[in-house]
Each structure stands twice: as C-alpha cells, then as structure tokens.
Design a protein around this motif. Structure first.
Motif, PDB file in Angstrom:
ATOM      1  N   SER A   1       0.827  -1.212   0.000  1.00 10.93           N
ATOM      2  CA  SER A   1       0.000   0.000   0.000  1.00 10.93           C
ATOM      3  C   SER A   1       0.855   1.254   0.000  1.00 10.93           C
ATOM      4  CB  SER A   1      -0.921   0.011   1.216  1.00 10.93           C
ATOM      5  OG  SER A   1      -1.858  -1.022   1.116  1.00 10.93           O
ATOM      6  N   SER A   2       1.987   1.199   0.674  1.00  8.86           N
ATOM      7  CA  SER A   2       2.864   2.365   0.753  1.00  8.86           C
ATOM      8  C   SER A   2       3.505   2.706  -0.589  1.00  8.86           C
ATOM      9  CB  SER A   2       3.954   2.127   1.798  1.00  8.86           C
ATOM     10  OG  SER A   2       4.771   1.026   1.414  1.00  8.86           O
ATOM     11  N   GLN A   3       3.463   1.794  -1.544  1.00 13.48           N
ATOM     12  CA  GLN A   3       4.066   2.028  -2.857  1.00 13.48           C
ATOM     13  C   GLN A   3       3.074   2.552  -3.898  1.00 13.48           C
ATOM     14  OE1 GLN A   3       7.453   1.718  -3.557  1.00 13.48           O
ATOM     15  NE2 GLN A   3       7.445   1.620  -1.331  1.00 13.48           N
ATOM     16  N   ILE A   4       1.814   2.630  -3.535  1.00 17.92           N
ATOM     17  CA  ILE A   4       0.794   3.121  -4.462  1.00 17.92           C
ATOM     18  C   ILE A   4       0.766   4.643  -4.412  1.00 17.92           C
ATOM     19  CG2 ILE A   4      -1.672   3.213  -4.963  1.00 17.92           C
ATOM     20  CD1 ILE A   4      -1.829   0.332  -3.969  1.00 17.92           C
ATOM     21  N   VAL A   5       0.823   5.247  -5.576  1.00 18.08           N
ATOM     22  CA  VAL A   5       0.743   6.708  -5.694  1.00 18.08           C
ATOM     23  C   VAL A   5      -0.573   7.022  -6.389  1.00 18.08           C
ATOM     24  CG1 VAL A   5       1.824   8.755  -6.661  1.00 18.08           C
ATOM     25  CG2 VAL A   5       3.247   6.841  -5.898  1.00 18.08           C
ATOM     26  N   ALA A   6      -1.354   7.895  -5.804  1.00 19.61           N
ATOM     27  CA  ALA A   6      -2.677   8.199  -6.337  1.00 19.61           C
ATOM     28  C   ALA A   6      -2.874   9.698  -6.468  1.00 19.61           C
ATOM     29  CB  ALA A   6      -3.750   7.613  -5.422  1.00 19.61           C
ATOM     30  N   SER A   7      -3.762  10.063  -7.371  1.00 16.56           N
ATOM     31  CA  SER A   7      -4.114  11.474  -7.514  1.00 16.56           C
ATOM     32  C   SER A   7      -5.023  11.883  -6.358  1.00 16.56           C
ATOM     33  CB  SER A   7      -4.818  11.712  -8.852  1.00 16.56           C
ATOM     34  OG  SER A   7      -6.034  10.993  -8.905  1.00 16.56           O
ATOM     35  N   ASP A   8      -5.025  13.160  -6.059  1.00 14.40           N
ATOM     36  CA  ASP A   8      -5.864  13.712  -5.005  1.00 14.40           C
ATOM     37  C   ASP A   8      -7.238  14.022  -5.599  1.00 14.40           C
ATOM     38  OD1 ASP A   8      -7.131  15.214  -3.064  1.00 14.40           O
ATOM     39  OD2 ASP A   8      -5.475  16.617  -2.782  1.00 14.40           O
TER      40      ASP A   8
ATOM     41  N   TYR B   1      -6.587  16.618 -13.643  1.00 15.32           N
ATOM     42  CA  TYR B   1      -6.324  15.344 -14.305  1.00 15.32           C
ATOM     43  C   TYR B   1      -7.386  14.934 -15.314  1.00 15.32           C
ATOM     44  CZ  TYR B   1      -2.640  14.554 -10.919  1.00 15.32           C
ATOM     45  OH  TYR B   1      -1.503  14.657 -10.182  1.00 15.32           O
TER      46      TYR B   1
END
Length: 99
Positions: A61-68, A75
């Motif tokens: 989970s700590s490696q997932i990068v998501a848009s706000d 976007y």
C-alpha cells in the motif's frame, strides 16, 4: 494504537485478482503480511476461495501513488488549449454518421 504496536505490525498489501472472464485485475481488498510471498498466499486463501481467479497481484500500500480527488479537474477535465483532444475538426464519412 500505541507506537509499539504500530512498529510491530506487518505491512499492508493491496490485493488485485483477475477473473477467468476478464482481462483486467480488480481490487479485492487489503491484508497484512510479512512479505510478498506470504501476501500472495494469504490473498489466494482469502480472495479466491472458489477458484474464481487466474492471477493475483499484491502491492505494498505504501508504494501506491494516487491522484488527489480534490485536484480532479487538473487530471480529468478537458483542456481547452489542446484542440487535438476534441474531434471537432475531423470529417467523418457519411457511413459513420452514428458516431
């Protein structure tokens, strides 16, 4: 939760499973595991009990990068200054008038 319990907790993994019918992986849920091998085994046991999957992905989970979600417009809204994104200047044959 105390700081000590947080430090001793296994990392959180996100689980994605590909069904027999589809080509894409769907997010099924999350689980805590010590490493990737354990996460795969636990994901198989928890999320594919009826043999409904053909492939499993586990991602820290700590490696997932998501848009706000608050920056959705940046976007997903069309940009007016990029006219090539809008098919208004293409001429379609009459046979394709349903598009």
């Amino acid at each position: 939760m105390s700081t000590n319990a947080t430090q001793n907790e296994w990392p959180l993994w996100e689980v994605f499973v590909r069904n027999k019918a589809g080509l894409d992986h769907k997010h099924c849920g999350s689980l805590h595991a010590a490493d990737s091998k354990m996460a795969l085994q636990m994901a198989r046991d928890v999320y594919t009990r009826r043999q409904e999957g053909t492939s499993i992905w586990v991602v820290l989970s700590s490696q997932i990068v998501a848009s706000d979600p608050g920056e959705k417009g940046m976007y997903f809204d069309p940009m007016e200054d990029k006219i090539y994104r809008h098919p208004t200047f293409y001429e379609l044959p009459d046979a394709l008038n349903h598009m």
